[in-house]
Design an enzyme around this catalytic site. Structure first.
Site, mmCIF file in Angstrom:
data_model
loop_
_atom_site.group_PDB
_atom_site.id
_atom_site.type_symbol
_atom_site.label_atom_id
_atom_site.label_comp_id
_atom_site.label_asym_id
_atom_site.label_seq_id
_atom_site.Cartn_x
_atom_site.Cartn_y
_atom_site.Cartn_z
ATOM 1 N N HIS A 116 0.778 -1.237 0.000
ATOM 2 C CA HIS A 116 0.000 0.000 0.000
ATOM 3 C C HIS A 116 0.810 1.288 0.000
ATOM 4 O O HIS A 116 0.242 2.368 -0.118
ATOM 5 C CB HIS A 116 -0.934 0.035 1.215
ATOM 6 C CG HIS A 116 -0.210 0.311 2.508
ATOM 7 N ND1 HIS A 116 0.407 -0.675 3.233
ATOM 8 C CD2 HIS A 116 0.014 1.462 3.185
ATOM 9 C CE1 HIS A 116 0.959 -0.145 4.310
ATOM 10 N NE2 HIS A 116 0.749 1.150 4.303
HETATM 11 C C1 UD1 Z 1 -1.921 5.644 5.516
HETATM 12 C C2 UD1 Z 1 -0.678 6.213 6.170
HETATM 13 C C3 UD1 Z 1 0.409 5.165 6.184
HETATM 14 C C4 UD1 Z 1 -0.060 3.869 6.813
HETATM 15 C C5 UD1 Z 1 -1.354 3.425 6.184
HETATM 16 C C6 UD1 Z 1 -1.896 2.241 6.904
HETATM 17 C C7 UD1 Z 1 -0.182 8.605 5.869
HETATM 18 C C8 UD1 Z 1 0.672 9.568 5.154
HETATM 19 N N1 UD1 Z 1 -0.160 7.347 5.415
HETATM 20 O O1 UD1 Z 1 -1.618 5.330 4.183
HETATM 21 O O2 UD1 Z 1 1.495 5.650 6.949
HETATM 22 O O3 UD1 Z 1 0.928 2.898 6.604
HETATM 23 O O4 UD1 Z 1 -2.321 4.480 6.235
HETATM 24 O O5 UD1 Z 1 -2.785 1.519 6.136
HETATM 25 O O6 UD1 Z 1 -0.843 8.951 6.806
HETATM 26 N N2 UD1 Z 1 -8.917 4.622 0.983
HETATM 27 C C9 UD1 Z 1 -10.167 4.080 0.871
HETATM 28 N N3 UD1 Z 1 -10.790 3.661 2.011
HETATM 29 C C10 UD1 Z 1 -10.242 3.758 3.238
HETATM 30 C C11 UD1 Z 1 -8.967 4.322 3.347
HETATM 31 C C12 UD1 Z 1 -8.308 4.747 2.218
HETATM 32 O O7 UD1 Z 1 -10.722 3.966 -0.208
HETATM 33 O O8 UD1 Z 1 -10.879 3.356 4.232
HETATM 34 C C13 UD1 Z 1 -8.220 5.069 -0.248
HETATM 35 C C14 UD1 Z 1 -8.573 6.513 -0.613
HETATM 36 O O9 UD1 Z 1 -8.591 6.612 -2.009
HETATM 37 C C15 UD1 Z 1 -7.385 7.269 -0.069
HETATM 38 C C16 UD1 Z 1 -6.248 6.292 -0.322
HETATM 39 O O10 UD1 Z 1 -6.828 5.012 -0.059
HETATM 40 O O11 UD1 Z 1 -7.199 8.495 -0.740
HETATM 41 C C17 UD1 Z 1 -5.035 6.490 0.538
HETATM 42 O O12 UD1 Z 1 -5.417 6.575 1.910
HETATM 43 P P1 UD1 Z 1 -4.485 7.387 2.930
HETATM 44 O O13 UD1 Z 1 -5.067 7.291 4.280
HETATM 45 O O14 UD1 Z 1 -4.167 8.719 2.372
HETATM 46 O O15 UD1 Z 1 -3.112 6.629 2.829
HETATM 47 P P2 UD1 Z 1 -2.746 5.121 3.119
HETATM 48 O O16 UD1 Z 1 -2.077 4.558 1.931
HETATM 49 O O17 UD1 Z 1 -3.912 4.393 3.687
HETATM 50 N N1 UDP Z 2 -3.774 -5.770 8.708
HETATM 51 C C1 UDP Z 2 -5.069 -6.264 8.863
HETATM 52 N N2 UDP Z 2 -5.781 -6.574 7.743
HETATM 53 C C2 UDP Z 2 -5.274 -6.428 6.479
HETATM 54 C C3 UDP Z 2 -3.955 -5.926 6.350
HETATM 55 C C4 UDP Z 2 -3.237 -5.598 7.489
HETATM 56 O O1 UDP Z 2 -5.569 -6.425 9.982
HETATM 57 O O2 UDP Z 2 -5.977 -6.719 5.512
HETATM 58 C C5 UDP Z 2 -3.031 -5.403 9.923
HETATM 59 C C6 UDP Z 2 -1.635 -5.947 10.023
HETATM 60 O O3 UDP Z 2 -1.624 -7.257 10.557
HETATM 61 C C7 UDP Z 2 -0.964 -4.919 10.925
HETATM 62 C C8 UDP Z 2 -1.616 -3.619 10.510
HETATM 63 O O4 UDP Z 2 -2.840 -3.989 9.882
HETATM 64 O O5 UDP Z 2 -1.284 -5.179 12.280
HETATM 65 C C9 UDP Z 2 -0.700 -2.911 9.553
HETATM 66 O O6 UDP Z 2 -1.358 -1.917 8.900
HETATM 67 P P1 UDP Z 2 -0.831 -1.282 7.529
HETATM 68 O O7 UDP Z 2 0.013 -2.248 6.808
HETATM 69 O O8 UDP Z 2 -2.025 -0.747 6.870
HETATM 70 O O9 UDP Z 2 0.018 -0.037 8.045
HETATM 71 P P2 UDP Z 2 1.557 0.190 8.400
HETATM 72 O O10 UDP Z 2 1.952 -0.793 9.432
HETATM 73 O O11 UDP Z 2 2.345 0.097 7.138
HETATM 74 O O12 UDP Z 2 1.567 1.589 8.902
#
Ligand code: UD1
Ligand code: UDP
Length: 356
Positions: A195
């Site tokens: 992601h």
């Molecule tokens: C964010 C965090 C990242 C973390 C990740 C965990 C920042 C800069 N990034 O990244 O550090 O590792 O969360 O998962 O804060 N979207 C949906 N539904 C949702 C959430 C997101 O459709 O419930 C889509 C939207 O198009 C959104 C995009 O995902 O614009 C990115 O979401 P965003 O929260 O900006 O970044 P993540 O990649 O989730």
């Molecule tokens: N995770 C989850 N379901 C999923 C993918 C990840 O419960 O489909 C959990 C994973 O085991 C970990 C956390 O979400 O505990 C990590 O989140 P993510 O990878 O989104 O964020 P990051 O750690 O990179 O910030």
């Protein structure tokens, strides 16, 4: 009143043990949700599974650019925190929600506790690095998941505020590991999560990751983050992804199911900070698809191998690593991230400092 500020998936997972520990000790607390993650399977599911009460407010700050999201969260947080002035705000990890909380709480002179302080990837091109550095430097007490994080903070002059509590995600993992345990006769799989901005904002990069998945040959199960699904679709790569015979794309799963998947894994392919560390709890070695300094103890032990999917020689090394990977029994897993009682240590430290 202690106020927890959370907004995305890994933060809900980190919040659960600390919320329960503070509850056990009789503290009054509430939760603000920034709304950064909003799909049912990116948010609500974790509150239900981990027994966390619903946030009293959701600021609806999800989607959009970094600045828009952070600004919207900041405006909402200021309105919430200005009147009620909690005695302490607790922030988690390194996301835009974390940064928004740090900036707003510090300007309102509300003390801040930062959970998962100190990891450094040594690149300011990484958005999470910027969030984490700013938050650490604005906080009043810092909880480190490992010894390297503590050392990083000492080097930055923050050692006085820092505690090595161990990883709170290990607390959560242990609270669910037994319940999630699968029938071991099930086939071993490769589990993938994908992601990061750096791995989703460029078509060639995404294609190279799909090639890597295909070349792994064995079944790869991937709960696909909504960001990645959107980007694959935008780049016209979704059909290519779905045509890879060994690639099983599923929707994001709850934590229980995720732990069950990792427990079945002989290898984890990921760009997630959380998942790459959890690989050592679940007993699967990890191919990490970013050239950043993550969990350096695990990298040194070759538990984690970093792979650049666009570099042929690194891919060849990764495929060999993958070929040899097998599920590792409990007693042979590395133990760098504490003893699973991080939340209790955090509560004790906050009491010692008269923050709660
Ligand atoms: C964010 C965090 C990242 C973390 C990740 C965990 C920042 C800069 N990034 O990244 O550090 O590792 O969360 O998962 O804060 N979207 C949906 N539904 C949702 C959430 C997101 O459709 O419930 C889509 C939207 O198009 C959104 C995009 O995902 O614009 C990115 O979401 P965003 O929260 O900006 O970044 P993540 O990649 O989730
Ligand atoms: N995770 C989850 N379901 C999923 C993918 C990840 O419960 O489909 C959990 C994973 O085991 C970990 C956390 O979400 O505990 C990590 O989140 P993510 O990878 O989104 O964020 P990051 O750690 O990179 O910030």
């Amino acid at each position: 009143m202690i106020t927890h500020i959370v907004g995305n998936r890994p933060q809900f997972i980190k919040l659960a043990p600390l919320y329960h520990e503070l509850e056990k000790a009789g503290y009054e607390q509430d939760i603000i949700h920034s709304g950064q993650h909003y799909d049912e399977n990116m948010s609500d599911v974790f509150f239900k599974e981990l027994g966390i009460p619903a946030p009293y407010v959701n600021l609806g700050a999800g989607g959009g650019s970094h600045a828009r999201m952070t600004a919207k969260a900041m405006v909402g947080l200021e309105e919430e925190l200005f009147n009620k002035k909690p005695e302490l705000v607790i922030l988690y990890g390194d996301t835009n929600t974390t940064l928004a909380g740090a900036v707003v709480a510090s300007k309102l002179c509300i003390p801040i506790a930062h959970v998962e302080a100190g990891p450094r990837v040594h690149s300011k091109e990484n958005p999470e690095e910027c969030n984490r550095i700013a938050t650490d430097h604005l906080s009043d007490i810092l909880f480190c998941p490992d010894a390297i994080s503590l050392e990083n903070l000492r080097r930055e002059g923050l050692g006085e505020l820092a505690y090595m509590t161990g990883d709170i995600m290990y607390d959560t993992y242990l609270s669910i590991a037994e319940k999630a345990a699968q029938d071991t006769s099930q086939e071993e799989i490769i589990v993938m999560t994908w992601h990061r901005q750096e791995n989703t904002s460029n078509k060639e990069r995404m294609e190279s990751i799909l090639n890597l998945v295909e070349n792994l040959g064995d079944k790869v199960v991937c709960p696909l983050h909504p960001r990645t699904r959107k980007c694959l679709t935008e780049y016209g790569l979704m059909e290519r992804a779905e045509a890879i015979a060994n690639f099983e794309i599923i929707d994001p799963v709850g934590y229980m199911e995720m732990v069950a998947l990792m427990q079945r894994a002989r290898l984890i392919l990921t760009d997630s900070g959380g998942v790459s560390k959890e690989s050592s709890y679940a007993g699967a070695k990890c191919l990490f698809m970013m050239d950043l300094d993550v969990w350096e103890d695990l990298v040194r032990d070759r538990w984690i191998l970093k792979v650049d999917p666009q570099d042929a020689s690194r891919v060849a090394e990764a495929l060999e690593f993958a070929r040899q990977a097998h599920h590792i029994p409990q007693e042979e897993r590395p133990k760098y991230y504490g003893d699973g009682h991080a939340a209790a240590k955090m509560v004790q430290a906050m009491q010692e400092r008269n923050l709660i």
